[in-house]
Design an enzyme around this catalytic site. Structure first.
Site: not given
Length: 281
Positions: A160, A164, A241
């Site tokens: 993942k 990202n 983030e």
């Protein structure tokens, strides 16, 4: 909720006072990782002696080296868990990992558009198959989700993260969707370079994602004109983030001696963007 599976309206029981809820078997966190350190007072009233904390987050989790045999066992990643504040709020022995494979956008207050994906993979830091994982998985599946219990969730984390770590900061810097980044020759090559460096760091801490960069790139491209969560936060003036996505991997590169010039460059400019956003609030 607007979704290809059929639109629906949900009326969940909600409160801003966790004492009204009391101790539960599982706490499922949908917070941004940069909110974890301050979450202790909200979480504490929900805990009994065996409550699990399942954190659905992107990037490297605070528990990453907990129970991981090898030279880095127990290492605390400062950029993810500064001065141990997250571990204090979310004790390691309660942590269950969760990798989210769902693309969504907040279309309006209280309105979420679900684009694709219903999989929420979970797993123990130790790799064990536990009753707490099985019970949560069963509840999630009963609710219509996919929730496999993985023996090696860290592999899912890196797979993942390959997407990202590249698409999220680039989307914020370029104000571009995932498909837009893929269509542009220059940013597509930038994504490839960032993915390659990320895989090298993963291997140095003992995990091989086991997926080709081209396959991972094609998978991300299928999301289409999707705005990453980082771009959505930028447009709403929210904190970005990025520590668990970029800063953590830079820290692990420093720990292991990996060469990551592209990641360092993107981290520098995206970190400046995040700082300027905070000053503007």
């Amino acid at each position: 909720m607007l979704t290809p599976r059929g639109d629906f309206v949900a009326h969940p029981h909600a409160t801003d006072d966790p004492h009204q809820v009391g101790p539960v078997d599982h706490v499922f966190l949908g917070l941004k990782a940069n909110s974890y350190a301050a979450a202790g007072p909200m979480i504490a009233p929900l805990l009994h002696e065996a409550t699990s904390i399942i954190a659905a987050q992107n990037g490297i989790p605070w528990w990453y080296f907990h129970g991981l045999k090898g030279p880095y066992e127990g290492y605390r990643i400062e950029s993810v868990d500064p001065a141990g504040a997250v571990t204090t709020a979310l004790p390691l022995d309660r942590a269950v990992g969760c990798v989210v494979y769902a693309a969504t956008e907040i279309e309006a207050p209280g309105v979420v558009r679900h684009l694709e994906g219903t999989r929420f993979s979970i797993g123990e830091p130790s790799g064990e198959s536990t009753e707490r994982c099985r019970s949560f998985s069963q509840a999630a599946v009963a609710g219509g989700l996919k929730c496999p219990v993985e023996r090696d969730l860290r592999r899912d984390i890196w797979i993942k993260l390959m997407g990202n770590i590249a698409f999220n900061p680039i989307s914020a810097l370029a104000r571009a969707t995932m498909a837009g980044i893929c269509r542009h020759d220059g940013t597509r090559e930038l994504v490839r370079a960032m993915m390659a460096e990320t895989v090298e760091v993963a291997r140095r801490v003992g995990c091989d994602p086991g997926i080709s960069i081209e396959r991972r790139l094609r998978g991300a491209e299928k999301a289409g004109e999707h705005k990453t969560s980082t771009l959505q936060d930028l447009e709403k003036g929210k904190p970005l983030e990025l520590d668990v996505l970029l800063a953590a991997v830079v820290e692990l590169a420093d720990l292991t001696g990996a060469e990551i010039p592209t990641l360092r460059a993107i981290h520098a400019v995206s970190d400046l963007l995040a700082e300027n956003l905070v000053r503007a609030v």
